[in-house]
Enzyme design. Structure first.
Site: not given
Ligand code: FAE
Length: 535
Positions: A389, A474, A512
């Protein structure tokens, strides 16, 4: 008004009135306890898995209590705002810390982003486990309060690889669409993206990636892109464009308290209790569960120790939280029949952060939207798959920096053991286990640097490293689907005990994770309601 909108309106009103009155019990009706201290269902946590579960239980008419260790974020502070921004962090930013702990530890080797603060149940926690620190959200809405709102459905082939026993037709036909709809996922207007100031930084990164022959993709979001357009036009108060992200957004973000949780409260069957931390779980001879709960004050003191019973118990305390509860229960003998898979299969989703120095003719600009909207998609690379990202640097000034959070396919896994001295679960993860992530990210960004004659930034992570893999946003796994639980999150050996959150996912999603967590929770609770819950 649709039934869902009506519920959300009722729930939202309940959240706001509880905040205005300073209540730690939130509900639209009188809390429905079957008998004092006993509820038909208890859900621990208020993040994605927990929120899905509570909404579907509430819709099915099951009295449900949610227990959340964090606070409700709806009452403004002295500055008139609920959340503080990243430029002027205060005690609202961090969970009982003396100093904020921003992911970019330094800029030009100086700690410019952090401030000394008072200890408070702030919204972002950084849980330290030796070589690995894990960022998590605390409060009603869990990670949805602090995350970057990137709402990505994983590619089907990878989903099938990580969870081969889950029916992908069902997931992609029913549960991913349901999750996307209910989360309020939206897409950026590509024409606006090309001309706006707020994503100049992403266009600069796209140009650099294209020069290296790489593909970029727009990333869906739960931040309202129409609101963001109006922010840039100066028509509404700024949030994504005012350096608000990891310490919460005052506007624009469809966090869970605006979606699933509001709707859950609006069923009239769901109650949320805040500043309630679950510490222990036991099972009675009649098969019901009893929780030991600490109610705390905002200064962290325990104000009450409670016992709460439940017929059905759902763990939604996140990968760290739920795993700790079951590791502690197994090792202290309160749920001795838990199997060896409890506490195993934990991963970082291959997270690694890095920065590249920009040329003077390719600057990202001083106005940067805090919500990422673009990713470099190199997941097809057969040796080093990466989804990176393009992250903002919402510093309010030009930083000459392109920042990335790369998600890589790192096969390394950690595990948890119980530490009696601290009565906590400790993660075992060595720094060397992060190396595959760095290798993959380096192989991709070496290409980008070569094609653009740019270099890595080595001033960002507190020392001279160019890659930061000592933290993750995460955390995934610890109670893996099909191992610690059956294929629907039912904990093996313990009827009516369920896992609903990111701990079910075996360490990696390739993107994600919150859309995957949400969709999986939708799938599992539907089955549990159909087969297990007496109505
Ligand atoms: P989670 O949302 O972590 O909720 C767990 C809740 O349980 C929390 O509210 C805890 O306070 C509470 N809790 C824990 N222990 C207890 C206990 N013992 N008693 C009572 N309550 C407890 O769980 N993901 C994306 O998909 N897109 C992004 O853009 C993105 N950006 C991120 C940025 C940041 C800074 C962070 C920290 C995370 C980001 N994530 C992102 C990750 C995402 O937020 C995370 O995967 C989910 O929130 C995990 O959902 P769970 O339901 O597992």
């Amino acid at each position: 008004m649709s039934p869902l909108s009506r519920r959300k309106f009722l729930g939202y009103t309940a959240l706001n009135s509880a905040a205005a009155l300073g209540l730690t019990t939130i509900s639209t009706a009188q809390a429905e306890e079957v008998s004092p201290g006993f509820s038909t269902a208890v859900v621990i946590g208020t993040g994605y898995g927990a929120a899905v579960t509570a909404l579907r239980l509430g819709e099915a008419g099951i009295p449900t209590v949610m227990l959340e260790m964090g606070k409700l974020w709806a009452d403004p502070g002295p500055d008139g705002k609920v959340f503080c921004d990243m430029l002027r962090p205060d005690r609202r930013a961090a969970w009982f810390k003396n100093r904020t702990q921003a992911p970019l530890a330094s800029f030009l080797w100086m700690d410019l982003a952090n401030r000394d603060i008072g200890r408070y149940p702030g919204v972002l926690d950084r849980v330290s486990h030796g070589d690995m620190s894990v960022y998590v959200g605390r409060g009603v809405g869990g990670g949805s309060l602090v995350n970057g709102a990137m709402a990505v459905t994983p590619r089907r082939s990878y989903f099938e690889e990580i969870l081969p026993a889950v029916d992908a037709d069902e997931m992609y036909g029913t549960y991913f669409p349901r999750a996307n709809r209910t989360l309020g996922v939206n897409h950026i207007d590509p024409r606006w993206f090309e001309t706006c100031r707020s994503y100049r930084y992403a266009r600069v990164s796209r140009k650099a990636a294209t020069r290296a022959g790489l593909k970029t993709v727009f990333v869906p979001s739960v931040y309202d892109f129409e609101y963001m357009k109006r922010e840039e036009a100066g028509k509404v108060p700024r949030s994504a464009l005012a350096s608000e992200v990891i310490y919460g957004n005052n506007h624009g973000k469809r966090s869970l308290d605006k979606t699933y949780l509001a709707a859950a409260l609006g069923t009239g069957k769901v109650t949320i209790k805040t500043l309630h931390e679950v510490r222990g779980i036991t099972r009675q001879t009649d098969g019901t569960y009893v929780l030991t709960v600490h109610e705390t004050s905002e200064d962290g003191a325990i104000v009450a120790r409670k016992q709460l019973g439940a017929k059905y118990l759902f763990l939604g305390a996140g990968s760290l939280g739920s795993t700790e509860l079951l590791v502690r229960a197994r090792e202290t003998g309160t749920l001795p029949g838990l199997n060896d898979a409890v506490g195993r299969g934990w991963g970082t989703n291959g997270n690694v952060m890095l920065g590249r120095a920009n040329h003077a003719w390719d600057l990202g600009g001083s106005l940067q939207s805090g919500m990422p909207a673009l990713g470099i998609d190199a997941w097809d690379d057969p040796v080093n798959p990466v989804f990176a990202e393009v992250a903002p640097v919402p510093a309010g000034v030009e930083t000459w920096l392109s920042l990335y959070l790369a998600i890589t396919k790192n096969p390394e896994r950690g595990h948890f053991t119980y530490d009696p001295a601290s009565d906590s679960a400790r993660l075992h993860w060595r720094a060397s286990q992060g190396k595959p992530s760095i290798d993959a990210a380096k192989s991709l960004f070496d290409k980008v640097n070569r094609a653009n004659r740019t270099i890595y930034r080595s001033d960002l992570f507190g020392d001279t490293r160019s890659f930061e893999n000592r933290f993750t946003y995460h955390p995934l796994g610890g109670l893996v689907l099909g191992e610690a639980t059956d294929l629907y999150g039912r904990v093996k050996g313990y009827p009516n005990l369920y896992v609903t959150d990111g701990s079910l996912i075996p360490g990696s999603t390739g993107v994600n994770p919150f859309v995957t967590i949400t969709a999986l929770a939708e799938r599992n609770v539907e089955r549990v309601l159909a087969e297990d819950v007496a109505r």
